[in-house]
Design an enzyme around this catalytic site. Structure first.
Site, PDB file in Angstrom:
ATOM      1  N   ARG A  66      -9.373   0.352   9.414  1.00 48.00           N
ATOM      2  CA  ARG A  66      -8.844  -0.955   9.814  1.00 48.00           C
ATOM      3  C   ARG A  66      -9.930  -1.811  10.473  1.00 48.00           C
ATOM      4  O   ARG A  66      -9.672  -2.954  10.797  1.00 48.00           O
ATOM      5  CB  ARG A  66      -7.713  -0.797  10.837  1.00 48.00           C
ATOM      6  CG  ARG A  66      -6.390  -0.290  10.279  1.00 48.00           C
ATOM      7  CD  ARG A  66      -5.593  -1.437   9.721  1.00 48.00           C
ATOM      8  NE  ARG A  66      -4.216  -1.581  10.119  1.00 48.00           N
ATOM      9  CZ  ARG A  66      -3.182  -0.887   9.661  1.00 48.00           C
ATOM     10  NH1 ARG A  66      -3.346   0.114   8.856  1.00 48.00           N
ATOM     11  NH2 ARG A  66      -1.964  -1.194  10.031  1.00 48.00           N
ATOM     12  N   ARG A  76      11.911  -2.270  11.049  1.00 44.31           N
ATOM     13  CA  ARG A  76      10.827  -1.634  11.805  1.00 44.31           C
ATOM     14  C   ARG A  76      10.518  -2.502  13.018  1.00 44.31           C
ATOM     15  O   ARG A  76      10.497  -3.726  12.905  1.00 44.31           O
ATOM     16  CB  ARG A  76       9.574  -1.538  10.915  1.00 44.31           C
ATOM     17  CG  ARG A  76       9.045  -0.144  10.776  1.00 44.31           C
ATOM     18  CD  ARG A  76       7.965  -0.102   9.739  1.00 44.31           C
ATOM     19  NE  ARG A  76       6.694  -0.626  10.243  1.00 44.31           N
ATOM     20  CZ  ARG A  76       5.533  -0.512   9.600  1.00 44.31           C
ATOM     21  NH1 ARG A  76       5.499   0.103   8.427  1.00 44.31           N
ATOM     22  NH2 ARG A  76       4.423  -1.003  10.090  1.00 44.31           N
ATOM     23  N   LYS A 113       0.831  -1.215   0.000  1.00 45.37           N
ATOM     24  CA  LYS A 113       0.000   0.000   0.000  1.00 45.37           C
ATOM     25  C   LYS A 113       0.864   1.264   0.000  1.00 45.37           C
ATOM     26  O   LYS A 113       0.553   2.211  -0.698  1.00 45.37           O
ATOM     27  CB  LYS A 113      -0.916   0.028   1.234  1.00 45.37           C
ATOM     28  CG  LYS A 113      -1.901  -1.122   1.311  1.00 45.37           C
ATOM     29  CD  LYS A 113      -2.898  -0.935   2.432  1.00 45.37           C
ATOM     30  CE  LYS A 113      -2.283  -0.897   3.829  1.00 45.37           C
ATOM     31  NZ  LYS A 113      -1.617  -2.154   4.264  1.00 45.37           N
ATOM     32  N   ARG A 157      11.808  -6.799   5.246  1.00 42.37           N
ATOM     33  CA  ARG A 157      11.797  -5.357   4.959  1.00 42.37           C
ATOM     34  C   ARG A 157      12.788  -4.622   5.868  1.00 42.37           C
ATOM     35  O   ARG A 157      12.868  -4.891   7.057  1.00 42.37           O
ATOM     36  CB  ARG A 157      10.379  -4.837   5.196  1.00 42.37           C
ATOM     37  CG  ARG A 157      10.219  -3.359   4.982  1.00 42.37           C
ATOM     38  CD  ARG A 157       8.784  -3.007   4.753  1.00 42.37           C
ATOM     39  NE  ARG A 157       7.988  -3.047   5.981  1.00 42.37           N
ATOM     40  CZ  ARG A 157       6.716  -2.662   6.024  1.00 42.37           C
ATOM     41  NH1 ARG A 157       6.108  -2.242   4.933  1.00 42.37           N
ATOM     42  NH2 ARG A 157       6.042  -2.719   7.148  1.00 42.37           N
ATOM     43  N   ARG A 178       0.068  -8.970  13.641  1.00 40.89           N
ATOM     44  CA  ARG A 178      -0.537  -7.951  12.768  1.00 40.89           C
ATOM     45  C   ARG A 178      -1.441  -8.619  11.729  1.00 40.89           C
ATOM     46  O   ARG A 178      -2.498  -8.093  11.391  1.00 40.89           O
ATOM     47  CB  ARG A 178       0.557  -7.128  12.078  1.00 40.89           C
ATOM     48  CG  ARG A 178       1.234  -6.151  13.035  1.00 40.89           C
ATOM     49  CD  ARG A 178       2.540  -5.644  12.494  1.00 40.89           C
ATOM     50  NE  ARG A 178       2.389  -4.780  11.337  1.00 40.89           N
ATOM     51  CZ  ARG A 178       3.338  -4.554  10.449  1.00 40.89           C
ATOM     52  NH1 ARG A 178       4.524  -5.146  10.568  1.00 40.89           N
ATOM     53  NH2 ARG A 178       3.136  -3.740   9.444  1.00 40.89           N
TER      54      ARG A 178
HETATM   55  P1  AMP Z   1       0.984   0.365   9.154  1.00 33.63           P
HETATM   56  O1  AMP Z   1       2.196   1.188   8.907  1.00 33.63           O
HETATM   57  O2  AMP Z   1      -0.200   0.817   8.339  1.00 33.63           O
HETATM   58  O3  AMP Z   1       1.244  -1.113   9.039  1.00 33.63           O
HETATM   59  O4  AMP Z   1       0.552   0.637  10.675  1.00 33.63           O
HETATM   60  C1  AMP Z   1       1.426   0.318  11.745  1.00 33.63           C
HETATM   61  C2  AMP Z   1       0.651   0.245  13.052  1.00 33.63           C
HETATM   62  O5  AMP Z   1       0.010   1.505  13.307  1.00 33.63           O
HETATM   63  C3  AMP Z   1      -0.483  -0.759  13.083  1.00 33.63           C
HETATM   64  O6  AMP Z   1      -0.020  -2.060  13.386  1.00 33.63           O
HETATM   65  C4  AMP Z   1      -1.361  -0.178  14.205  1.00 33.63           C
HETATM   66  O7  AMP Z   1      -0.808  -0.413  15.462  1.00 33.63           O
HETATM   67  C5  AMP Z   1      -1.256   1.303  13.929  1.00 33.63           C
HETATM   68  N1  AMP Z   1      -2.311   1.755  12.984  1.00 33.63           N
HETATM   69  C6  AMP Z   1      -2.148   2.227  11.719  1.00 33.63           C
HETATM   70  N2  AMP Z   1      -3.328   2.546  11.158  1.00 33.63           N
HETATM   71  C7  AMP Z   1      -4.277   2.268  12.092  1.00 33.63           C
HETATM   72  C8  AMP Z   1      -5.691   2.353  12.126  1.00 33.63           C
HETATM   73  N3  AMP Z   1      -6.397   2.790  11.073  1.00 33.63           N
HETATM   74  N4  AMP Z   1      -6.326   1.972  13.264  1.00 33.63           N
HETATM   75  C9  AMP Z   1      -5.657   1.544  14.342  1.00 33.63           C
HETATM   76  N5  AMP Z   1      -4.320   1.414  14.364  1.00 33.63           N
HETATM   77  C10 AMP Z   1      -3.625   1.774  13.276  1.00 33.63           C
END
Ligand code: AMP
Length: 211
Positions: free
Chosen positions: A92, A155, A16, A126, A166
């Site tokens: 989410r 990360r 994404k 990654r 996740r």
């Molecule tokens: P991402 O970079 O999109 O994989 O997001 C990393 C982390 O941020 C996720 O594992 C969640 O802990 C938090 N996060 C990101 N977007 C959301 C969302 N829309 N709702 C809740 N937590 C989020």
């Protein structure tokens, strides 16, 4: 289509971020991403919001979702400042999808469909260059420069254990969001198992067709 409103859905590791960067450049829209916004505000004090933990970091490092109240406010603020956007990392769960439908209209809903095994492989391999923010992969896209290779970082939530959590959280909370848009008949499915350039060709064509 002038300044489109684009939503990009997909599991962690589906690509994404990469595709959103392409979209933002090609269609001149803002890349609104909750993951990056939360990472920049990881230590924000959210204790007055009646949440289980006091900072986003405590949720993120375990692979759990940050409470809706925190994330909804971030998205509302970002979308109110953008004419066109590509929204990445939100919604989410179904509650966030409901919230989003009250904030804005969507022109295109993309879904990057990637096999689970491939997701795990992509996420655990990654790495990021902390100096440039550039993303690499130990196998698919290693840096040529040994100096860069030496300073790459993983990360905190890309470790195998957290990746599994996740993906579990994704299946439980976010797959119903994908189904929701599918039932509404607006979901545009793209094969995200392909190489990034091939995925991009499909993504671009899908957005242009929706215009
Ligand atoms: P991402 O970079 O999109 O994989 O997001 C990393 C982390 O941020 C996720 O594992 C969640 O802990 C938090 N996060 C990101 N977007 C959301 C969302 N829309 N709702 C809740 N937590 C989020």
């Amino acid at each position: 289509m002038a300044q489109p409103h684009i939503l990009i859905l997909g599991a962690p590791g589906a690509g994404k971020g990469t595709q959103s960067a392409n979209i933002a450049e090609e269609f001149d829209v803002e890349h609104v991403t909750t993951g990056d916004a939360l990472r920049s505000n990881k230590e924000m004090d959210i204790s007055d919001m009646d949440t289980e933990y006091d900072t986003p970091a405590e949720y993120m490092d375990q692979g759990e979702l940050v409470p809706d109240e925190v994330v909804n406010a971030i998205v509302d603020e970002a979308l109110s400042q953008a004419d066109g956007y590509v929204l990445d990392g939100y919604p989410r769960n179904l509650e966030q999808a409901e919230e989003l439908s009250e904030m804005t209209d969507l022109d295109v809903v993309l879904y990057l469909d990637v096999d689970e095994e491939e997701l795990v492989h992509r996420l655990t391999g990654r790495r990021m260059d902390p100096e440039t923010g550039e993303i690499y992969h130990v196998e698919y896209n290693p840096p040529e420069d040994p100096e860069i290779e030496g300073r790459l970082e993983q990360r905190e939530d890309d470790t195998e254990e957290t990746v599994k959590e996740r993906l579990r959280v994704y299946r439980e909370n976010t797959e119903p969001v994908v189904e929701h848009y599918e039932e509404e008949g607006v979901l545009e499915r793209v094969d995200g198992n392909q190489a990034p350039d091939e995925v991009w060709a499909d993504v671009k064509a899908t957005i242009e067709d929706a215009a």
